[in-house]
Design a protein around this motif. Structure first.
Motif, PDB file in Angstrom:
ATOM      1  N   ARG A   1       0.820  -1.221   0.000  1.00 23.53           N
ATOM      2  CA  ARG A   1       0.000   0.000   0.000  1.00 23.53           C
ATOM      3  C   ARG A   1       0.850   1.265   0.000  1.00 23.53           C
ATOM      4  O   ARG A   1       0.559   2.232  -0.713  1.00 23.53           O
ATOM      5  CB  ARG A   1      -0.921   0.005   1.230  1.00 23.53           C
ATOM      6  N   LYS A   2       1.920   1.276   0.788  1.00 26.75           N
ATOM      7  CA  LYS A   2       2.740   2.481   0.897  1.00 26.75           C
ATOM      8  C   LYS A   2       3.387   2.829  -0.446  1.00 26.75           C
ATOM      9  O   LYS A   2       3.521   4.000  -0.802  1.00 26.75           O
ATOM     10  CB  LYS A   2       3.806   2.296   1.975  1.00 26.75           C
ATOM     11  N   GLU A   3       3.794   1.802  -1.200  1.00 23.45           N
ATOM     12  CA  GLU A   3       4.394   2.040  -2.516  1.00 23.45           C
ATOM     13  C   GLU A   3       3.357   2.569  -3.498  1.00 23.45           C
ATOM     14  O   GLU A   3       3.647   3.451  -4.320  1.00 23.45           O
ATOM     15  CB  GLU A   3       5.020   0.749  -3.044  1.00 23.45           C
ATOM     16  N   ILE A   4       2.116   2.049  -3.397  1.00 24.02           N
ATOM     17  CA  ILE A   4       1.037   2.550  -4.264  1.00 24.02           C
ATOM     18  C   ILE A   4       0.763   4.020  -3.968  1.00 24.02           C
ATOM     19  O   ILE A   4       0.598   4.844  -4.885  1.00 24.02           O
ATOM     20  CB  ILE A   4      -0.243   1.712  -4.070  1.00 24.02           C
TER      21      ILE A   4
ATOM     22  N   TYR B   1       3.435  10.832  -6.810  1.00 23.12           N
ATOM     23  CA  TYR B   1       4.382  11.358  -7.797  1.00 23.12           C
ATOM     24  C   TYR B   1       4.000  10.979  -9.230  1.00 23.12           C
ATOM     25  O   TYR B   1       4.818  11.104 -10.143  1.00 23.12           O
ATOM     26  CB  TYR B   1       5.792  10.847  -7.479  1.00 23.12           C
ATOM     27  N   GLN B   2       2.745  10.507  -9.397  1.00 20.41           N
ATOM     28  CA  GLN B   2       2.197  10.183 -10.719  1.00 20.41           C
ATOM     29  C   GLN B   2       3.092   9.193 -11.486  1.00 20.41           C
ATOM     30  O   GLN B   2       3.454   9.401 -12.646  1.00 20.41           O
ATOM     31  CB  GLN B   2       2.001  11.469 -11.533  1.00 20.41           C
TER      32      GLN B   2
END
Length: 565
Positions: A230-233, A239-240
């Motif tokens: 989730r944190k990476e998503i 940052y698009q």
């Protein structure tokens, strides 16, 4: 180069104080949140500075959403770093409560740290200005205000905990972040609903666990198959960055702790579990695990992602493995300070007591969760302990040796001559200024008695004024050099004391490591390197000693302008 006018010179001399404006707001502020908003704090301080012409704003430092009971805040830490580096010498806050609500720490900064760095402190609403009214900072009212601010934080903390506890017992979700696989119900933020995009990964994790795969193997599968946590998503959305891209390296990975929590959390069978962790106190926000007897479990509050049968089977498998491979009996004294020297990720400790084994080793966490990313970087815990202890002892000896050198330089006659030389040069320049003023007066009298023309008088006067201005600049430059060296002397005890009080260290403790070490890097093959705290201060002290040693040979910057005239 065009000459500055007298008005411009006076204006530049008026800018004496370089100001850092500090603003803070947190949920602990309760009913005062509106009046203490960051915007209102800025406006009040900016309005105050309109009539203070000797105060120049250098930077704003903001901590929005941080409690005042702790000084571990990014904005505050950046501000104090600028204080140490000399970028700012004035700190302004709306009032003492914005500065902090821990009366011991607030007192330490006001009475020790700020005076150490010659920092002016202003709290507008509390009528405190350590420069204009030095007594205001030591007024007996100040400690009482700090105690009241501290007590307010304690009272609010208790009230918030009480409200959250009541809501928890009623089966309401009161957490800030929902468990992975769930999201808040748009119709009721205290109710959880399934997030299908994440829930499919939760089901995959349970399926692999039921097939006998261990937690580390599940982590490797998720990371190696580019299933984003989730944190990476959230990072990629911010940052698009394309979520489907496999060419972009993921900053955040699936960890053993995350997968373990998913496999043991009753949230996934429809129950809400509260009070599993808590803070040590309203001042110390470090999370600690609570005994199971204190947990609050409310059943059937939302739809489960997995069924109870599968959940219980997975729990049994995990319990069986725990019997073979035990967790460390106590937390590591190194905390999160041990990092892989190659990939930069934290190292994890693993203990193995299967059969007659008694092994304790540290491994690169990336290697354990992503075997294709890094190498083991394995090091025995006992070897790490002894090597770190030896390196700390060596560093302490080096610092204490430097301290002796500093003391020797300070007591050396060359050191006292440094001050005498500074005063001698300043006196010489002041004498030259006095001579020029007298010459200017004489030329004025000569003009009045018609011994010289008005044009000659103006030319002489202009020349005298220009030379006086140059001498004043030279005095200012000498003063800056001298004060910088005095400042370096004053800062010695600030950091050396940390090493001095540990000079008899014989065994490692968490407190010693936290006090002296920034980070420990483990290299492949078992070698380690340590980044100690106060490295900048150490290097500056070395430079200071070098400069003072050079002054023995008369290498202090000479007053060339004085000789020129």
């Amino acid at each position: 180069m065009p000459r500055k006018s007298k008005k411009e010179i006076i204006s530049s001399l008026e800018v004496k104080w370089n100001v850092g404006i500090y603003c803070r707001l947190s949920s602990d502020d309760g009913d005062n949140a509106e009046s203490d908003s960051i915007k209102n704090q800025r406006e009040l301080i900016t309005y105050y500075l309109k009539n203070e012409h000797d105060l120049k704003i250098v930077d704003y430092y903001v901590d929005d959403g941080y409690s005042g009971t702790s000084f571990n805040r990014p904005g505050f830490k950046r501000m104090f770093s600028d204080v140490v580096n000399g970028r700012i010498n004035t700190v302004i806050v709306k009032d003492l409560s914005r500065f902090g609500r821990n009366y011991i720490e607030v007192g330490n900064y006001l009475e020790y740290n700020f005076p150490l760095y010659n920092v002016r402190f202003i709290a507008i609403n509390d009528n405190i200005d350590s420069f204009k009214d030095p007594k205001s900072i030591n007024n007996v009212v100040v400690p009482f205000k700090n105690i009241m601010n501290d007590e307010y934080a304690r009272d609010i903390s208790n009230k918030v905990r009480s409200v959250l506890l009541t809501k928890s017992k009623n089966g309401e979700f009161v957490g800030g972040t929902t468990p992975y696989g769930y999201k808040k119900d748009p119709k009721d933020i205290h109710h959880l609903i399934i997030d299908e995009d994440e829930a499919k990964n939760v089901r995959l994790i349970y399926k692999m666990a039921l097939n006998g795969d261990g937690i580390l193997k599940i982590c490797k599968y998720l990371n190696n198959n580019h299933i984003l946590c989730r944190k990476e998503i959230q990072r990629r959305n911010k940052y698009q960055i394309d979520l489907e891209s496999t060419t972009v390296e993921s900053k955040y990975k699936w960890s053993k702790t995350t997968v373990s929590n998913i496999l043991t959390n009753e949230t996934y069978i429809g129950n809400l579990v509260y009070n599993r962790t808590g803070t040590i106190s309203y001042k110390n926000h470090r999370q600690v695990s609570k005994p199971k007897e204190e947990w609050i479990i409310v059943k059937n509050t939302h739809e489960g992602i997995v069924n109870i049968t599968d959940f219980e089977k997975v729990r049994s498998l995990i319990d069986e493995r725990k019997c073979d491979r035990k967790k460390p009996s106590q937390p590591s004294i190194f905390g999160w300070k041990i990092k892989c020297a190659d990939c930069g990720h934290a190292m994890c400790r693993m203990e193995d007591f299967r059969g007659k084994r008694a092994c304790s080793n540290f491994y690169c966490r990336s290697y354990k969760t992503q075997s294709d990313v890094c190498s083991p970087h394995k090091i025995r815990t006992v070897d790490l302990y002894s090597t770190v202890l030896d390196m700390i002892i060596l560093q302490i000896k080096m610092v204490l040796s430097l301290e002796k050198t500093i003391e020797k330089v300070k007591s050396n006659s060359a050191s006292s001559n440094y001050e005498q030389e500074y005063l001698g040069k300043v006196n010489k320049l002041n004498n030259e200024i006095d001579k020029l003023k007298k010459l200017k007066k004489v030329s004025y009298e000569d003009w009045k008695f018609e011994k010289i023309s008005r044009e000659d008088f103006l030319n002489y006067s202009k020349d005298y004024d220009e030379r006086i201005e140059i001498y004043n600049k030279e005095i200012k430059a000498l003063e800056n050099v001298y004060l910088e060296n005095v400042k370096n002397l004053k800062k010695d005890d600030y950091w050396i004391e940390h090493f001095r009080r540990n000079k008899k260290v014989k065994e490692l403790t968490k407190d010693i490591i936290d006090e002296l070490i920034e980070c420990i890097y483990v290299h492949e093959g078992g070698n380690i390197s340590i980044k100690f705290k106060y490295q900048d201060e150490y290097e500056k002290a070395m430079e200071f000693v070098k400069e003072m040693e050079e002054s023995k040979n008369g290498k202090m910057e000479s007053c060339c302008l004085c000789e020129a005239f």
